[in-house]
Design an enzyme around this catalytic site. Structure first.
Site, PDB file in Angstrom:
ATOM      1  CE1 TYR A  52      -4.377  -0.715  -0.315  1.00 22.56           C
ATOM      2  CE2 TYR A  52      -4.114  -2.081   1.622  1.00 22.56           C
ATOM      3  CZ  TYR A  52      -4.870  -1.652   0.545  1.00 22.56           C
ATOM      4  OH  TYR A  52      -6.134  -2.165   0.347  1.00 22.56           O
ATOM      5  CG  ASN A 115     -13.188  -1.090   1.826  1.00 25.11           C
ATOM      6  OD1 ASN A 115     -12.338  -1.968   1.984  1.00 25.11           O
ATOM      7  ND2 ASN A 115     -12.914   0.054   1.224  1.00 25.11           N
TER       8      ASN A 115
HETATM    9  O1  CDP Z   1      -9.863   0.671  -2.127  1.00 28.07           O
HETATM   10  P1  CDP Z   1     -10.106   1.880  -2.983  1.00 28.07           P
HETATM   11  O2  CDP Z   1      -9.246   1.910  -4.226  1.00 28.07           O
HETATM   12  O3  CDP Z   1     -11.572   2.072  -3.283  1.00 28.07           O
HETATM   13  O4  CDP Z   1      -9.726   3.152  -2.103  1.00 28.07           O
HETATM   14  P2  CDP Z   1      -8.314   3.905  -1.896  1.00 28.07           P
HETATM   15  O5  CDP Z   1      -8.585   5.344  -1.924  1.00 28.07           O
HETATM   16  O6  CDP Z   1      -7.282   3.364  -2.830  1.00 28.07           O
HETATM   17  O7  CDP Z   1      -7.928   3.529  -0.399  1.00 28.07           O
HETATM   18  C1  CDP Z   1      -7.368   2.277  -0.087  1.00 28.07           C
HETATM   19  C2  CDP Z   1      -8.057   1.731   1.152  1.00 28.07           C
HETATM   20  O8  CDP Z   1      -7.765   2.581   2.246  1.00 28.07           O
HETATM   21  C3  CDP Z   1      -9.590   1.718   1.080  1.00 28.07           C
HETATM   22  O9  CDP Z   1     -10.112   0.556   0.452  1.00 28.07           O
HETATM   23  C4  CDP Z   1      -9.964   1.771   2.531  1.00 28.07           C
HETATM   24  O10 CDP Z   1      -9.966   0.471   3.121  1.00 28.07           O
HETATM   25  C5  CDP Z   1      -8.852   2.590   3.160  1.00 28.07           C
HETATM   26  N1  CDP Z   1      -9.284   3.976   3.422  1.00 28.07           N
HETATM   27  C6  CDP Z   1      -9.565   4.356   4.713  1.00 28.07           C
HETATM   28  O11 CDP Z   1      -9.464   3.543   5.636  1.00 28.07           O
HETATM   29  N2  CDP Z   1      -9.964   5.652   4.975  1.00 28.07           N
HETATM   30  C7  CDP Z   1     -10.092   6.543   3.972  1.00 28.07           C
HETATM   31  N3  CDP Z   1     -10.495   7.796   4.253  1.00 28.07           N
HETATM   32  C8  CDP Z   1      -9.823   6.172   2.655  1.00 28.07           C
HETATM   33  C9  CDP Z   1      -9.408   4.862   2.401  1.00 28.07           C
END
Ligand code: CDP
Ligand code: MG
Length: 136
Positions: A52, A115
């Site tokens: 990540y 999620n």
């Molecule tokens: O997974 P996705 O690509 O939809 O979202 P991302 O913006 O790439 O963020 C990666 C992961 O970080 C998300 O799936 C969430 O589990 C987590 N996240 C979080 O905990 N809090 C946030 N405000 C945004 C993301």
């Protein structure tokens, strides 16, 4: 014209713990994404931090890496027509509250962090992420 792609999907600890693996796999299969490879692993926090690292400047980075390494996950290579965007559509919005009906995150997600699934966001990142977990 046909555009067959591969993408990386992860079933996150919250969904593995709740025995949703088969339901989520069937959701992909029923929606024309083939599961080419699948394995159950438990990442160390260091490995999760590497995976990540695009998010390393974000305020949620440390919690995200702790969470992804908190339990078993299922990593999968999916293949199908426009697989990267098709998978993102099946996943739904990052926050389950905002996800469309009949998406994985709407059906199964608990919160923005729990999620249920990860999916690559571009063809380029899909290649990197597949290589991260499935080195030949
Ligand atoms: O997974 P996705 O690509 O939809 O979202 P991302 O913006 O790439 O963020 C990666 C992961 O970080 C998300 O799936 C969430 O589990 C987590 N996240 C979080 O905990 N809090 C946030 N405000 C945004 C993301
Ligand atoms: Mg993302």
């Amino acid at each position: 014209m046909s555009n067959i792609e591969k993408t990386l999907s992860i079933i996150k600890p919250d969904a593995v713990e709740r025995n949703l693996t088969e339901d989520i796999k069937n959701f992909f299969i029923d929606n024309d994404l083939e599961i080419l490879s699948s394995k159950k692993i438990h990442m160390s926090k260091e490995e999760a931090s590497e995976f990540y690292k695009v998010h390393q400047a974000k305020p949620f980075y440390d919690d995200l890496c702790t969470y992804l390494s908190s339990g078993s996950i299922i990593v999968m290579v999916l293949e199908g027509e426009n697989a990267v965007s098709a998978n993102r559509k099946l996943m739904g919005a990052t926050n389950p509250k905002d996800a469309e009906p009949n998406t994985i995150r709407k059906l199964y997600g608990i919160s923005i962090d729990k999620n249920s699934v990860h999916g690559s966001d571009s063809v380029e990142n899909a290649k990197k992420e597949i290589n991260f977990f499935f080195k030949d």
